[in-house]
Enzyme design. Structure first.
Site, mmCIF file in Angstrom:
data_model
loop_
_atom_site.group_PDB
_atom_site.id
_atom_site.type_symbol
_atom_site.label_atom_id
_atom_site.label_comp_id
_atom_site.label_asym_id
_atom_site.label_seq_id
_atom_site.Cartn_x
_atom_site.Cartn_y
_atom_site.Cartn_z
ATOM 1 N N ASP A 79 42.942 48.048 37.468
ATOM 2 C CA ASP A 79 43.504 46.832 37.339
ATOM 3 C C ASP A 79 44.818 46.651 37.017
ATOM 4 O OD1 ASP A 79 42.857 47.441 34.493
ATOM 5 O OD2 ASP A 79 42.964 45.504 34.093
ATOM 6 N N GLU A 144 41.457 46.954 31.694
ATOM 7 C CA GLU A 144 42.256 47.576 30.711
ATOM 8 C C GLU A 144 43.526 46.779 30.178
ATOM 9 O OE1 GLU A 144 45.435 49.744 28.319
ATOM 10 O OE2 GLU A 144 45.796 48.636 30.485
HETATM 11 ZN ZN LIG Z 1 48.233 50.906 32.179
#
Ligand SMILES: [Zn+2]
Length: 398
Positions: A79, A144
């Site tokens: 992501d 994340e």
């Molecule tokens: Zn990163």
């Protein structure tokens, strides 16, 4: 065009803003499966925020000593953070573009090029060493950058439940300052927040004997907390710090003693202290001042530290051989998914390209940084394989 650059561009073309993966994990799994990786999807979270997780593992060979191979996992995220205003980008963020010796696009340095570099490093390593004495694995998530609840955190919980241990982890976060290899992270501080509500008795400010002022009661305790030395730090970390971020108290009127005051604070703590120990010490100070209070804690992340050992040496040697740099070990910066993986893996290192443009408009990576990144990862694999070979020759020497 180099294979790493090609794969990085394919990943950047997929607009994978958290928690979207936009097909990145399928692309990576398709590259890994022919190499002997068993790909497992561990997606998690509600339909409205579905996080995609991939665990891909390739068993290594058992050496002459008969000892089971150790597992090296490359951890990362597909992501990216939102683009911000599109009109401020010099070229569209999800169209990989070359300009001034750089590759531009969202995720170019955080951290799609790292993922591409590690895939290509593994391909090259296995071509030369088809039977390595090491298990290879990838642990990739599509969250994340967001809340990070259904990403690496839940995968680690599942690994704990099924008894899966990891030995070495390289997180591909951008850790370099000027050029790839100049800095790696061998730990991170922990973060823990507290919300303290000190209770008093509201009343007219002209009749203080009928009220109890929580601000007056809280101030000496806060003074003591602010002056406390929680620890001295150590060779890798500065001392633990306690800071107040917000104080809210009062009704807005100038003739009312308030009934409560709310104080938000945060610890950034090193491995010399524990979350439980710090909580106990805060409680002891508040109790010693006779306060009536409520206190709620949120642990954002435990600290971790990888002291120089097999993995640090393998990475340091790879960087020195590839670039001539003596890399700097650092524990600065915010948190990463390394905080979760460290719970089931003794040696965790973060190593990636320069981080100057991450999360910014016109994120980019210097094209000349890409080949060294791939080569450092491949050399690290070679060094760990060589360590395992040496351990077979001299059991117990690893
Ligand atoms: Zn990163």
């Amino acid at each position: 065009m180099s294979r790493t650059l090609q794969l990085a561009e394919q990943l950047i073309s997929r607009p994978s803003v958290t928690p979207e993966d936009a097909g990145c994990l399928d692309l990576i799994a398709a590259r890994l499966a022919p190499l002997g990786f068993v790909c497992e999807r561990l997606d998690s979270g509600p339909d409205s925020f579905r996080v995609q997780n991939l665990y891909a593992k390739r068993p290594g060979a058992v050496g002459a000593s008969g000892v089971a191979p150790k597992t090296l996992v490359f951890a990362g995220h597909t992501d990216v953070v939102p683009t911000g205003p599109l009109e401020q980008w010099s070229s569209p963020p999800f169209t990989p573009t070359h300009r001034d010796g750089r590759l531009y696009g969202r995720g170019a340095s955080d951290m799609k090029t790292s993922i591409a570099a590690f895939v290509v490093a593994v391909e090259e390593f296995l071509a030369a060493t088809p039977e390595p004495l090491i298990d290879l694995a990838f642990l990739l998530t599509s969250d994340e950058e967001g809340p990070s609840i259904d990403g690496t955190k839940v995968v680690v919980e599942q690994f704990k439940a099924r008894g899966e241990r990891l030995d070495y982890c390289i997180v591909g976060e951008p850790t370099a300052v000027e050029r790839t290899g100049d800095m790696i992270k061998n730990g991170r501080r922990g973060t823990m927040s507290g919300k303290l509500t000190v209770l008093g008795i509201q009343g007219h400010i002209a009749y203080p004997q009928l009220a109890r002022n929580p601000i007056h009661q809280a101030v000496p305790a806060l003074t003591e907390l602010a002056a406390t030395a929680w620890d001295q730090g150590n060779a890798f970390f500065p001392p633990t710090s306690w800071q107040i971020s917000n104080i809210h108290g009062g009704t807005g009127a100038s003739n009312v003693i308030p009934g409560s005051v709310v104080i938000d604070f945060n610890f950034r703590f090193c491995t010399e202290s524990t979350a439980e120990g710090l909580q106990a010490r805060v409680k002891a100070i508040l109790d010693s001042h006779g306060l009536e209070y409520q206190l709620d804690w949120t642990i954002g992340g435990q600290p971790f530290l990888t002291t120089p050992g097999s993995l640090v040496h393998a990475v340091q040697q790879a960087i020195a051989d590839e670039t001539g740099l003596q890399t700097e070990l650092s524990t600065t910066g915010g948190t990463s998914d390394g905080r979760f993986i460290a719970q089931i893996c003794d040696q965790v290192i973060e190593m990636g390209p320069p981080n100057a443009s991450i999360h910014k408009i016109d994120e980019n990576i210097v094209l000349a940084d890409i080949a060294p990144l791939t080569n450092i990862y491949r050399r690290t694999l070679e060094n760990l394989h060589a360590q395992a070979l040496a351990a077979c020759a001299a059991p117990g020497a690893a």
